[in-house]
Design a protein around this motif. Structure first.
Motif, mmCIF file in Angstrom:
data_model
loop_
_atom_site.group_PDB
_atom_site.id
_atom_site.type_symbol
_atom_site.label_atom_id
_atom_site.label_comp_id
_atom_site.label_asym_id
_atom_site.label_seq_id
_atom_site.Cartn_x
_atom_site.Cartn_y
_atom_site.Cartn_z
ATOM 1 N N ALA A 98 0.829 -1.206 0.000
ATOM 2 C CA ALA A 98 0.000 0.000 0.000
ATOM 3 C C ALA A 98 0.862 1.254 0.000
ATOM 4 O O ALA A 98 0.556 2.237 -0.694
ATOM 5 C CB ALA A 98 -0.923 -0.008 1.231
ATOM 6 N N SER A 99 1.954 1.228 0.763
ATOM 7 C CA SER A 99 2.840 2.386 0.847
ATOM 8 C C SER A 99 3.471 2.701 -0.500
ATOM 9 O O SER A 99 3.567 3.876 -0.900
ATOM 10 C CB SER A 99 3.928 2.120 1.887
ATOM 11 O OG SER A 99 4.808 3.213 1.980
ATOM 12 N N GLU A 100 3.891 1.673 -1.214
ATOM 13 C CA GLU A 100 4.501 1.886 -2.539
ATOM 14 C C GLU A 100 3.512 2.542 -3.488
ATOM 15 O O GLU A 100 3.867 3.460 -4.246
ATOM 16 C CB GLU A 100 4.986 0.551 -3.101
ATOM 17 C CG GLU A 100 6.182 -0.038 -2.357
ATOM 18 C CD GLU A 100 6.529 -1.439 -2.825
ATOM 19 O OE1 GLU A 100 5.881 -1.906 -3.792
ATOM 20 O OE2 GLU A 100 7.408 -2.070 -2.214
ATOM 21 N N ILE A 101 2.264 2.064 -3.467
ATOM 22 C CA ILE A 101 1.244 2.659 -4.338
ATOM 23 C C ILE A 101 0.972 4.104 -3.921
ATOM 24 O O ILE A 101 0.878 5.005 -4.761
ATOM 25 C CB ILE A 101 -0.057 1.831 -4.287
ATOM 26 C CG1 ILE A 101 0.175 0.433 -4.855
ATOM 27 C CG2 ILE A 101 -1.167 2.540 -5.064
ATOM 28 C CD1 ILE A 101 -1.011 -0.505 -4.666
ATOM 29 N N ALA A 102 0.857 4.330 -2.606
ATOM 30 C CA ALA A 102 0.583 5.684 -2.108
ATOM 31 C C ALA A 102 1.677 6.662 -2.538
ATOM 32 O O ALA A 102 1.393 7.793 -2.945
ATOM 33 C CB ALA A 102 0.454 5.661 -0.581
ATOM 34 N N LYS A 103 2.922 6.228 -2.447
ATOM 35 C CA LYS A 103 4.033 7.084 -2.870
ATOM 36 C C LYS A 103 3.960 7.367 -4.359
ATOM 37 O O LYS A 103 4.220 8.500 -4.805
ATOM 38 C CB LYS A 103 5.356 6.418 -2.524
ATOM 39 C CG LYS A 103 5.686 6.406 -1.034
ATOM 40 C CD LYS A 103 6.997 5.671 -0.779
ATOM 41 C CE LYS A 103 7.312 5.621 0.712
ATOM 42 N NZ LYS A 103 8.556 4.841 0.984
ATOM 43 N N SER A 104 3.604 6.361 -5.142
ATOM 44 C CA SER A 104 3.590 6.520 -6.607
ATOM 45 C C SER A 104 2.510 7.493 -7.077
ATOM 46 O O SER A 104 2.655 8.117 -8.131
ATOM 47 C CB SER A 104 3.396 5.160 -7.291
ATOM 48 O OG SER A 104 2.085 4.665 -7.093
ATOM 49 N N ILE A 105 1.416 7.618 -6.311
ATOM 50 C CA ILE A 105 0.337 8.524 -6.713
ATOM 51 C C ILE A 105 0.343 9.817 -5.897
ATOM 52 O O ILE A 105 -0.553 10.656 -6.047
ATOM 53 C CB ILE A 105 -1.047 7.837 -6.591
ATOM 54 C CG1 ILE A 105 -1.354 7.449 -5.144
ATOM 55 C CG2 ILE A 105 -1.129 6.623 -7.513
ATOM 56 C CD1 ILE A 105 -2.753 6.848 -4.950
#
Length: 337
Positions: A98-105
């Motif tokens: 979830a953190s990786e996705i949050a950072k990417s967006i």
């Protein structure tokens, strides 16, 4: 909104109806949002299998339709569920996704939540140093994006870690900021604030600040009274009684111990009754001068009024007629007799 008011059944009915409507319009983003909220409600009500199914379905639909925000939210919910289920390793793996996705967006709130969740897991695993580092980072992110609820949670977790390390002044500072934020945001039904305020009250006592301790116990008692949580209310009344006894305010202390004992009797908590009876016996070994006897007249309590123990706690010291210590009608044994 209904879920936050603990009207879970009504909330579930509306969410399921919404899923049907959104489904007919192929609005997958809204379906994901509903499923994520359904998962949260199931989690709050300890229906973990149903919560797991809802979160996993939300993640699948979000991933398939390219809803990165919905996928990150649902993964965070799923990670939280795994913490509830004590599957901590799985929780970290899911939350990091979830953190990786949050950072990417560029979803900073999601990054802050992910750091908070992983920090919580590390704290539960006993990795204090790593937990504090993660929680401090979460606090920084949540503060920068004005995410006050998660900021309060992060400060609470940090305070807990610092307290465990014996760094009481730092712990009290973190918890006081956390409690201040909770109090500004608090509504009746907030389950997170009272435990944090109770820990802060104890810390203030340990730091030799009894007046501040009493203040936070009063705040906590008011919160538990609003929740109608008799067990929490009993514990705080007894804790406050100890502080009052240490301040040699024995009349007020006795009232608090007896109030706690009455609640414990209602709860069927024999150990709690015994503890408070012991505290009360110790207080009554000294002659009690009821200083407030002349400051307040007895106030009748009719059947339509709230239970005395759930009334305004600021008037507790003046409610001698409502309790029985002043006339010693309780069977309180002194000196073993």
């Amino acid at each position: 909104s209904l879920a936050l008011l603990s009207k879970f059944s009504d909330a579930m009915t509306l969410l399921n109806e919404a899923i049907e409507i959104f489904g007919t319009h192929n609005d997958n983003v809204s379906v994901v949002e509903c499923l994520e909220r359904i998962g949260e409600i199931h989690k709050w009500e300890y229906r973990y299998d149903e919560a797991l199914a809802a979160f996993e379905k939300a993640v699948t639909i979000a991933s398939r339709c390219g809803d990165r925000f919905g996928e990150a939210r649902s993964l965070l919910g799923l990670g939280s569920l795994e913490i509830y289920r004590n599957r901590l390793a799985e929780a970290v793996t899911i939350v990091m996704r979830a953190s990786e996705i949050a950072k990417s967006i560029g979803w900073q709130q999601g990054v802050g939540m992910a750091l908070l969740r992983v920090g919580t897991v590390r704290r539960l695993q006993g990795c204090a140093s790593e937990a504090m580092e993660l929680l401090r980072e979460s606090i920084s992110v949540c503060r920068s994006c004005k995410f006050r609820w998660r900021l309060a949670q992060g400060l609470w977790g940090l305070g807990f870690c610092l307290q465990a390390q014996g760094r009481l002044e730092e712990a009290a500072a973190a918890l006081e900021e956390s409690c201040t934020i909770y109090r500004e945001m608090s509504t009746v039904g907030d389950m997170e604030f009272p435990p944090a305020a109770r820990v802060l009250a104890k810390l203030k006592r340990d730091l030799g600040a009894p007046l501040e301790s009493l203040h936070w116990y009063d705040v906590t008692i008011a919160e538990y009274r609003g929740l109608r949580d008799k067990r929490g209310l009993s514990g705080c009344l007894a804790d406050k009684g100890i502080v009052l006894k240490e301040m040699n305010k024995r009349d007020e202390a006795a009232l608090h111990f007896e109030a706690a004992m009455v609640l414990d009797r209602e709860l069927g908590d024999d150990q709690g009754v015994a503890r408070n009876r012991l505290q009360l016996s110790d207080v009554l070994k000294t002659v009690i001068g009821w200083e407030s006897r002349n400051q307040a007249k007895p106030r009748s309590v009719g059947p339509s009024q709230p239970l005395p123990l759930l009334c305004d706690v600021k008037k507790l010291q003046r409610r001698i007629p409502h309790l029985r210590t002043s006339s010693l009608k309780l069977e309180v044994k002194l000196n073993g007799r």
